[in-house]
Design a protein around this motif. Sequence first.
Motif: not given
Length: 408
Positions: A108, A113-114, A128-129, A132, A137-139, A163
Amino acid sequence: MNIQAIKEQFPILQQEVNGHPLVYLDSAASSQKPRSVIDAISRYYETDHSNVHRGVHTLGSRATEAYEGAREKVASFLNAAHPEEIVFTRGTTTALNLVASSYARSVCKEGDEIVITPMEHHSNLIPWQQAAKATGATLKYIPLQPDGSLSLADVEKTITPNTKVVSVTYVSNVLGVVNPIKEITAIAHRNGAVMVVDGAQSTAHLKIDVQDLDCDFYAFSGHKMCGPTGIGALYGKKSLLEKMEPIEYGGEMIDFVDLYESTWKDVPYRFEGGTPIIAGAVGLGAAIDFLQQIGLDEIDKHERRLAAYAYDKLTAMDGITVYGPSSNRVGLVTFNLGDIHPHDVATVLDSEGVAVRAGHHCCQPLMRWLNVSATARASFYLYNTEEDIDRLADALLKTKEFFGHAIG
């Protein structure tokens, strides 16, 4: 299924709590253990214990055979293509952190995106936070339907060619909803993303075929499926695992070590640094044997009957709010009783010998979506019966009487 015969195989269930026969309705947090699993762990320590892989003596060979035999059982249980696609971990949390820390952080970057959902357990949200934040990357979140389920139309809208990772729980530990993982996986793959499945609440209850699902990673814990605590596994497609770097370093996971450089063993061993969880793996293998003797399809049918029975029973009671869909739910019911705090509800139920969970269930964002601070949860497994749910309902009536002033 002969439920009474099954229940008799669980020593812990043959007791009274607070003067009442125990009704254990907290298996979503941790299931109880049958005698065969307890005996397998004791037998290993009594006769076979040694460290694995390095010892050439008899005990070392027995321990290695038992440990790797458990890996083969897990691979077969999930229908993985290869045993080396199974990495033993401490549980679902460790497995998901491994994917987020090793795979996601390597692929990423800013602009990627995640994608996850608001129903995720904290162990499938916080990693995942952090991934990101570390990568830029954007969660993103797939929105929930009013009953807490997912719409494939929303999945299609949320997942884009940007994604890189989609991670979704197969079964919600709060709502009991069964998510359409195979369909979500197909959407993720069409957009070039990998699919990660939190299988903590599904592996004990549903027949899992990772090749049919076509997911790229699948994580689960042994203690929710009649196995011991402290053991779980990550399934990963071999081609992906081979590209990943380990996140723990030390003994067992290395191939060659020099003063300034080291190389790693092949998968899965590069991810299993240090002395592994040998007895836990043995216990997990015994749990798989136990569940397969009964049959996952039979367990699934039994639990769905119990969930439907409990849903109907509780929704018919005045003052009780039940959360989640009315159908397509695996064996749990999450509820609140008027304005009574769930901890107080659980305390009164415990006085009647009924064990339930109370709190936010490691799903604080989902609690906020439900507009509550906490809930009570009754979860069922292969050793529960309709009579257990009747005991729950009777205990809830006593709770209402005790807190009558707080029922709206």
